[in-house]
Write a protein that holds these residues in place. Structure first.
Motif: not given
Length: 198
Positions: A95-120
């Motif tokens: 359960x802890x590993x599943x939660x960490x995977x979910x948190x890591x993916x959520x963090x990735x998605x937030x960073x990706x959205x910021x990256x897509x918004x700012x980098x261009x």
């Protein structure tokens, strides 16, 4: 009211068991086995003590048999509680590993959205600035000005481009990937420059 040992053992084998509680219980169960073992061994000694009368020896033998059964029953329970605890640990780790995977993916998605918004926009701004630096460098060269370009001047790098005997890397010479395609956005090669202005 405090739960009996039997009730605590039943709880330890249930889905609501907590690993720390089980580990404490296992310590207590093993201590109880040790206590009962000492009592059983003493009863065995009494059951064969010829100085005692037959009734006392018989009672000691019966006591040692009861204690032996209790010890064996507790050892079985220890094995089952240990198995339940190990299973609980595995489940909690999963359960802890599943939660960490979910948190890591959520963090990735937030960073990706910021990256897509700012980098261009950021890279477009950098590229325009780099173009100005290069154009001015070409202009200075044509005018016979042997000075550091605008980037190096801004960074305090001398015209020869060396700091402490080492060549300083320059922003205008780095590669910037295109955001939506495989070609580099910077530097702009001559063929692409021609296509851009053709």
């Amino acid at each position: 009211m405090a739960k009996s040992l039997q009730e605590r053992i039943a709880t330890a084998k249930s889905p609501r068991a907590r690993v720390p509680d089980n580990e404490t219980l296992l310590i207590e169960m093993r201590a109880e086995v040790e206590r009962l073992t000492l009592a059983r061994d003493a009863a065995v000694d009494q059951s064969t003590d010829f100085a005692l009368d037959d009734d006392d020896r018989d009672q000691a033998a019966a006591k040692s048999a009861r204690l032996d059964r209790t010890i064996k029953a507790l050892e079985i329970e220890i094995g089952e509680v240990l198995e339940a605890t190990d299973a609980r640990k595995i489940d909690e780790a999963r359960k802890a590993a599943d939660a960490e995977r979910s948190a890591a993916l959520a963090e990735r998605n937030a960073i990706a959205a910021k990256f897509a918004d700012r980098v261009p926009a950021l890279t477009a701004e950098l590229i325009e600035l780099f173009k100005l630096v290069q154009a001015n460098e070409d202009r200075m060269r044509c005018a016979g000005v042997a000075e550091a370009n605008a980037e190096m001047h801004a960074r305090g790098i001398p015209a020869h481009g060396h700091i402490q005997m080492m060549r300083a890397p320059q922003f205008i010479k780095m590669n910037i990937p295109g955001f939506d395609y495989l070609e580099l956005a910077w530097p702009i090669n001559a063929e692409r420059l021609h296509r851009t202005y053709a």
